[in-house]
Design an enzyme around this catalytic site. Structure first.
Site, PDB file in Angstrom:
ATOM      1  N   LYS A 121       0.830  -1.207   0.000  1.00  0.00           N
ATOM      2  CA  LYS A 121       0.000   0.000   0.000  1.00  0.00           C
ATOM      3  C   LYS A 121       0.862   1.254   0.000  1.00  0.00           C
ATOM      4  O   LYS A 121       0.643   2.186  -0.771  1.00  0.00           O
ATOM      5  CB  LYS A 121      -0.923   0.006   1.228  1.00  0.00           C
ATOM      6  CG  LYS A 121      -1.943   1.123   1.202  1.00  0.00           C
ATOM      7  CD  LYS A 121      -2.389   1.544   2.570  1.00  0.00           C
ATOM      8  CE  LYS A 121      -1.373   2.443   3.223  1.00  0.00           C
ATOM      9  NZ  LYS A 121      -1.804   3.014   4.503  1.00  0.00           N
ATOM     10  N   ASP A 139      -6.364   1.208   1.248  1.00  0.00           N
ATOM     11  CA  ASP A 139      -6.273   1.385   2.696  1.00  0.00           C
ATOM     12  C   ASP A 139      -7.609   0.984   3.324  1.00  0.00           C
ATOM     13  O   ASP A 139      -8.493   0.456   2.651  1.00  0.00           O
ATOM     14  CB  ASP A 139      -5.881   2.829   3.055  1.00  0.00           C
ATOM     15  CG  ASP A 139      -7.032   3.799   2.832  1.00  0.00           C
ATOM     16  OD1 ASP A 139      -8.051   3.408   2.209  1.00  0.00           O
ATOM     17  OD2 ASP A 139      -6.933   4.948   3.291  1.00  0.00           O
TER      18      ASP A 139
END
Ligand code: SF4
Length: 219
Positions: A121, A139
């Site tokens: 991420k 997220d």
């Protein structure tokens, strides 16, 4: 799961709600962005920004972070969750940047994920925000919103959510959509109290329908 066409219709609506959505982590260069994203794990962007306001004055280069004992860096970021591990990762990352990357943040995703404290991420955020490379970082907000809307399956893991989003959303929209989904999750489709009553997607949202018990005329 909803179709690609319906997904894009929903993304269009969310885009109209947040046309100016962008990265809310304050930074001036890829290095600061990487440090900020690393610190944002299990922590809000607002909390990170409060710390980096002074942190980025004190430390401007990888060498700066390595010029102090790790305990001092821990103290500087102690209001951030997991600050001990994050301070250690920041120093380890800075050492690798100096040793292997001429002190610069690498541009390649495959290189970024090798850095301490940098997961998939974080790497996606860095390549997209700092270098403009198409990427769709997932997220907690992106995952929750995608599942509630039925874009992804409830049981999908983070990687599956990313793959599904990337399959359903045109590549040229990945970067902007990432920020718009975050804003939508952060300010509208909140984790505990989503604003279903005033949501333009309620009629199509499986989670919203469940919460509001809306009766859809199947005909
Ligand atoms: Fe979120 Fe409710 Fe809107 Fe669905 S209807 S997207 S759960 S705010």
């Amino acid at each position: 799961m909803i179709s690609k066409k319906k997904t894009i219709e929903m993304i269009d609506v969310i885009g109209q709600m947040y046309p100016d959505a962008e990265c809310e982590l304050v930074h001036e260069n890829p290095f600061e962005l990487t440090i900020a994203v690393l610190m944002s794990a299990q922590c809000t962007d607002a909390a990170v920004n409060r710390v980096t306001r002074t942190l980025f004055q004190k430390y401007k280069t990888p060498e700066d972070y390595l010029s102090v004992p790790v305990e001092e860096l821990m103290e500087d970021i102690r209001s951030i969750g997991l600050f001990r591990n994050k301070a250690k990762n920041i120093q380890a990352l800075c050492q690798i940047l100096i040793d292997q990357y001429n002190g610069e943040i690498p541009r390649e995703h495959s290189e970024l994920v090798k850095l301490p404290g940098v997961g998939r991420k974080t790497a996606n955020v860095v390549v997209s925000v700092a270098y403009g490379v198409p990427a769709l970082a997932v997220d907690t907000h992106v995952e929750r919103v995608s599942k509630r809307l039925g874009i992804c399956k409830w049981k999908d893991n983070v990687l599956q959510v990313e793959e599904t989003l990337c399959n359903k959303i045109p590549r040229e929209r990945w970067n902007k959509t990432h920020h718009q989904l975050i804003f939508f999750g952060r300010y509208h489709c909140l984790a505990r109290n989503p604003k279903c009553n005033e949501c333009p997607l309620l009629i199509d949202c499986r989670e919203g329908r469940k919460r509001k018990k809306v009766i859809i005329d199947a005909g």
